[in-house]
Design a protein around this motif. Structure first.
Motif, PDB file in Angstrom:
ATOM      1  N   ASN A 210       1.099  -1.268  -0.153  1.00  0.00           N
ATOM      2  CA  ASN A 210      -0.068   0.206   0.038  1.00  0.00           C
ATOM      3  C   ASN A 210       1.046   1.174  -0.048  1.00  0.00           C
ATOM      4  O   ASN A 210       1.899   1.147   0.640  1.00  0.00           O
ATOM      5  CB  ASN A 210      -0.828  -0.006   1.295  1.00  0.00           C
ATOM      6  N   VAL A 211       0.592   2.190  -0.630  1.00  0.00           N
ATOM      7  CA  VAL A 211       1.152   3.410  -0.869  1.00  0.00           C
ATOM      8  C   VAL A 211       0.326   4.548  -0.604  1.00  0.00           C
ATOM      9  O   VAL A 211      -0.822   4.783  -1.282  1.00  0.00           O
ATOM     10  CB  VAL A 211       1.973   3.590  -2.281  1.00  0.00           C
ATOM     11  N   ASP A 212       0.439   5.584   0.415  1.00  0.00           N
ATOM     12  CA  ASP A 212      -0.494   6.486   0.773  1.00  0.00           C
ATOM     13  C   ASP A 212       0.527   7.760   0.768  1.00  0.00           C
ATOM     14  O   ASP A 212       1.164   8.095   1.687  1.00  0.00           O
ATOM     15  CB  ASP A 212      -0.974   6.273   2.162  1.00  0.00           C
ATOM     16  N   ILE A 213       0.436   8.445  -0.474  1.00  0.00           N
ATOM     17  CA  ILE A 213       1.191   9.814  -0.408  1.00  0.00           C
ATOM     18  C   ILE A 213       0.136  11.097  -0.245  1.00  0.00           C
ATOM     19  O   ILE A 213      -0.824  11.205  -0.929  1.00  0.00           O
ATOM     20  CB  ILE A 213       1.861   9.942  -1.698  1.00  0.00           C
ATOM     21  N   ALA A 214       0.406  11.832   0.784  1.00  0.00           N
ATOM     22  CA  ALA A 214      -0.652  12.993   1.089  1.00  0.00           C
ATOM     23  C   ALA A 214      -0.466  13.819  -0.194  1.00  0.00           C
ATOM     24  O   ALA A 214       0.359  14.121  -0.703  1.00  0.00           O
ATOM     25  CB  ALA A 214      -0.235  13.724   2.362  1.00  0.00           C
TER      26      ALA A 214
END
Length: 339
Positions: A210-214
């Motif tokens: 999972n990748v979560d970049i603001a």
């Protein structure tokens, strides 16, 4: 009489003067039998190590005494002298043995770092040649058994090269020769490169990445892009290494400077569903040549240098890396990079 029987060099000056009003036998024998009423600075270097009047006793910088051949450090205490006179008592401690030992250890560490740097550099050349030859074999129309052996040689060579690179980086950090090259870089490009590299390793296991970049992360930042990428690959590589199934999450956010200077801090969190870290092992997580809980990790490859190097690189760039303790969860690693 009591001070005269003390082995350490000692002398007394009045609070309003630097002239010596008393010196014990050890001081006179070493420096000057007739030191009375002479300025203390004639014999002793008095360079405070910090603001005066705050510590008890106050400490002064070490210095080398040519007359005695000693390395000395100085401590001063305020005392009441004869007839209630306010005075200062200086005590000189011989730290020659400690100093020589420290110098010898520094020289040994420097020699070790130089040796590791030279050796690692010399080994990398033939290792790259082996990887190149294995790659040529894999491109040939060779029997499957030969291709399988060549693939094993290539993978093992890459693993060994990664260890050599760790040792080389570690020796550079120890010797103070690790150079940083801050540049303006595109954040999207950095994270796409990192994701593409580690994605292949995730496919080898039953792991969801999972990748979560603001959305407020700036499109361009300033820093050493190569070293930031190295830290990220190391942490994500560890997450894959110690996670058999489940997930690995990379979360990226950015703290902007509210003062309007344009500075920002890149914050990264890596979480996974791996085997976890015991609370008592967290302190050893960033130590050199350290792998926690060897009973579980006995079959895991690596030097134990990766996280130590990652932390040193973060600190060299003005940031840090830490472990967050979350009850009931595997603690995430939290690197921080000022930009």
């Amino acid at each position: 009489a009591v001070l005269n029987n003390v082995d350490a060099h000692m002398f007394v000056v009045a609070d309003n003067s630097d002239a010596i009003i008393f010196a014990n036998r050890s001081f006179r024998n070493t420096f000057d039998p007739d030191c009375d009423n002479r300025p203390a600075t004639q014999y002793v270097e008095l360079t405070p190590l910090g603001p005066t009047g705050q510590a008890r006793p106050e400490r002064y910088a070490e210095f080398f005494c040519e007359k005695s051949g000693e390395w000395l450090t100085v401590e001063m205490e305020h005392i009441t002298w004869v007839d209630g006179q306010a005075a200062r008592l200086f005590t000189l401690h011989d730290i020659t043995e400690k100093k020589l030992y420290a110098d010898a250890m520094e020289a040994a560490n420097r020699a070790k770092s130089n040796f590791l740097a030279r050796t690692s550099h010399e080994i990398r050349t033939p290792m790259n040649a082996i990887i190149g030859m294995a790659e040529l074999i894999l491109r040939e129309n060779a029997p499957q058994e030969v291709l399988s052996h060549a693939s094993g040689i290539k993978q093992a060579s890459h693993n060994l090269l990664a260890i050599i690179n760790d040792i080389l980086d570690f020796s550079k950090i120890e010797s103070g020769r690790m150079e940083l090259v801050p540049i303006n870089y595109m954040t999207a490009s950095l994270f796409i490169d990192v994701i593409n590299v580690v994605r292949m390793r995730f496919r080898e296991k039953d792991i969801v990445f999972n990748v979560d970049i603001a959305p407020d992360v700036p499109r361009e930042l300033n820093g050493d892009e190569i070293r930031i990428r190295q830290v990220l690959l190391n942490i994500l590589g560890n997450a894959v290494k110690y996670t058999r199934q489940g997930f690995v999450t990379l979360a990226v956010s950015c703290d902007r400077d509210l003062a309007g200077t344009g500075d920002a801090t890149l914050r990264i969190a890596v979480r996974d569903s791996g085997i976890g870290i015991k609370p008592e092992d967290i302190g050893a997580l960033f130590q050199d040549f350290s792998q926690v809980d060897m009973r579980i990790n006995r079959g895991t490859e690596g030097t134990g240098l990766g996280l130590a190097i990652a932390k040193s690189l973060c600190q060299a760039m003005g940031g840090d890396i830490s472990v967050a303790r979350i009850p009931g969860q595997r603690p995430p690693l939290l690197p921080v990079f000022p930009t």
